[in-house]
Scaffold this active site. Structure first.
Site, PDB file in Angstrom:
ATOM      1  N   SER A   1      -9.816   2.455   2.854  1.00 22.84           N
ATOM      2  CA  SER A   1      -8.864   3.127   1.975  1.00 22.84           C
ATOM      3  C   SER A   1      -7.934   2.167   1.235  1.00 22.84           C
ATOM      4  O   SER A   1      -7.300   2.550   0.269  1.00 22.84           O
ATOM      5  CB  SER A   1      -8.030   4.107   2.797  1.00 22.84           C
ATOM      6  OG  SER A   1      -7.223   3.391   3.727  1.00 22.84           O
TER       7      SER A   1
ATOM      8  N   LYS B   1       0.843  -1.201   0.000  1.00 16.94           N
ATOM      9  CA  LYS B   1       0.000   0.000   0.000  1.00 16.94           C
ATOM     10  C   LYS B   1       0.879   1.253   0.000  1.00 16.94           C
ATOM     11  O   LYS B   1       1.912   1.293   0.669  1.00 16.94           O
ATOM     12  CB  LYS B   1      -0.906  -0.031   1.240  1.00 16.94           C
ATOM     13  CG  LYS B   1      -1.937   1.088   1.293  1.00 16.94           C
ATOM     14  CD  LYS B   1      -2.857   0.940   2.508  1.00 16.94           C
ATOM     15  CE  LYS B   1      -3.863   2.077   2.585  1.00 16.94           C
ATOM     16  NZ  LYS B   1      -4.794   1.929   3.709  1.00 16.94           N
TER      17      LYS B   1
ATOM     18  N   SER C   1     -10.410   0.174   7.137  1.00 17.03           N
ATOM     19  CA  SER C   1      -9.803   0.250   5.804  1.00 17.03           C
ATOM     20  C   SER C   1      -9.114  -1.012   5.309  1.00 17.03           C
ATOM     21  O   SER C   1      -8.644  -1.049   4.180  1.00 17.03           O
ATOM     22  CB  SER C   1      -8.794   1.400   5.751  1.00 17.03           C
ATOM     23  OG  SER C   1      -9.470   2.622   5.803  1.00 17.03           O
TER      24      SER C   1
END
Length: 493
Positions: free
Chosen positions: A156, A78, A180
């Protein structure tokens, strides 16, 4: 779709050990899949040369008999994790061109274990969002499709979820501040684990809300989550909130035997207007665990109704404090200044250009609740309510509950753009089942357990006792075995 990139970590580990496949072959298969998947918007920065170099080193290590469970496994990282010499910009314009001189603790541990980095994954800007629509790179898209709409992969960690679900990588790192990891996992039919706060170091992860942020694995099944968590977890003296606790062998704890365990069903999670399919899935999950030998009890978590407002005071407050460092002076973007512009103009212009609307909204809310006249009315009150939410869970666990079963999300994945013009609160309601876990600092896992009537994945969430990820993973493993979920998205990209 490449059979190699569709492998799970455990399968790949065993095949690598037997010499049936090499890390270079696995990595090349994933890189080929990534090249053909730009329509998903999952990878923001691709690092093929670095990946192949790491894969060659992993193969040499396997040959030398020095391999760990993660050696040679191709991962997506990420964009919130700082990676040395590789763009790390939290999907924000304000960090354009930022290439850290250091490695986050999580990525360093994974790479020291021999894992391979394929590139950096798309996400909501500064991890603020539930649909991956606030990214400077554009939307990440769910690989699941049931009509002509492009669906959200959740947020997210939307890029991570899309990449794992579409078999672009064997697993990915995610972060979870209010859901998330778990919400995108549920939307894309994968497994997502948020560990206990302090189990995994936050050092080198770009901060959103420091008392809530926690990194975790996003994988194709529960066993892979156990293997990857073991490599990510551990005490880190560079993170003052990191717990100095031994990391058990999580994989060895996966027996699937939950006889005699007590599973709590919180009555406050029966939300008004919740789709019948979610209700039915929850009832089914309850029955599956009961059939596996667990005792099911109804419990009360009375302060649940205050969780979302509490979260949306505490998280923006911490964000406004954390994001104050992006000033155009030290690193990242700096706005073009006009004649006579001073330092205040530079701050204002840089932040207006660099932060997207959702980040600006949360920074303004956060600054407001921390301001002199409102600190006690909002921030301090929210902190007190957070303590009550935590106490609800402590009381449930004190009564002998081993894990709590809830839905992971209030719906299946929705279309990109469908919530754009809605009240922001509508988007925030996506986190209704997940934020309590962050506020209480507990471990939580989303396990894919079924499909809705249109064929989209749905997940159930299990919440565990603090520091007992092994026990939580075992309960999740039993649920996974009972559900027998094997659905994959049909390739359209």
């Amino acid at each position: 779709m490449s059979e190699l990139s569709a492998m799970k970590i455990a399968e790949a580990r065993d095949a690598l050990a037997k010499g049936e496949v090499t890390s270079v072959e696995l990595t090349e298969a994933c890189l080929a899949e990534i090249e053909g998947a730009d329509a998903l918007g999952a990878f923001a920065h691709k690092t093929p040369d670095k990946a192949l170099e790491m894969a060659r080193a992993a193969d040499a290590r396997i040959k030398a008999g020095d391999a760990t469970a993660m050696t040679g496994i191709p991962l997506g990282i990420k964009d919130l994790f700082c990676t040395q010499g590789v763009d790390s910009q939290a999907a924000s314009r304000i960090l354009e061109g930022f290439r850290p001189e250091y490695e986050s603790t999580v990525t360093r541990q994974l790479f020291e274990a021999g894992a391979v980095m394929l590139g950096k994954l798309n996400m909501d800007e500064f991890a603020m969002g539930s649909s991956n629509e606030t990214s400077v790179y554009g939307n990440a898209v769910n690989p699941w499709k049931v009509d002509d709409r492009a669906l959200t992969p959740g947020g997210s960690s939307g890029g991570s979820a899309a990449a794992v679900s579409a078999d672009l990588c064997l697993a990915a790192t995610g972060t979870d501040t209010g859901g998330s990891i778990r919400q995108p996992a549920a939307f894309t039919g994968i497994t997502g684990l948020k560990p206990t706060y302090g189990r995994v170091s936050r050092w080198g992860i770009i901060a959103f809300a420091s008392s809530l942020d926690q990194a975790g694995p996003m994988t194709k099944d529960v066993r892979d989550a156990a293997i990857m968590l073991q490599a990510m977890a551990g005490h880190d003296p560079m993170d003052s909130t990191s717990a100095d606790l031994a990391v058990p062998d999580f994989e060895a704890m996966l027996t699937g035997d939950i006889k005699g365990k007590t599973i709590g069903i919180p009555r406050e999670y029966r939300m008004e207007g919740m789709p019948q399919e979610i209700e039915d899935l929850w009832a089914e999950g309850r029955k599956m665990l009961e059939d596996a030998g667990a005792k099911i009890v109804d419990i009360s978590l009375p302060h649940t109704k205050y969780a979302l407002p509490t979260y949306y005071v505490i998280a923006p407050a911490e964000a406004s404090s954390n994001l104050a460092r992006y000033d155009g002076v030290r690193y990242g973007r700096r706005a073009e200044l006009g004649q006579g512009d001073g330092i205040v103009d530079m701050y204002e212009k840089t932040r207006a250009e660099g932060f997207g609307p959702e980040v600006q909204r949360r920074v303004m809310v956060g600054t407001y609740v921390l301001s002199a006249g409102f600190y006690d009315a909002y921030y301090n009150r929210a902190r007190k309510v957070r303590t009550l939410i935590k106490r609800d869970f402590e009381e449930a666990f004190a009564q002998g509950v081993d894990a709590i079963l809830t839905p992971a999300t209030p719906s299946a994945a929705f279309g990109l753009g469908e919530m754009q013009n809605a009240d922001p609160v509508q988007m925030y309601l996506n986190d209704v089942f997940t934020v309590t876990v962050n506020l209480a600092g507990l471990p939580g896992i989303s396990v894919p357990t079924g499909l809705d009537k249109s064929g989209l994945p749905l997940g159930l969430q299990l919440i565990g006792r603090p520091w007992e990820e092994g026990d939580l993973l075992n309960t999740a493993y039993a649920l996974e075995q009972a559900a027998g979920y094997v659905a994959k998205p049909e390739r359209w990209w």
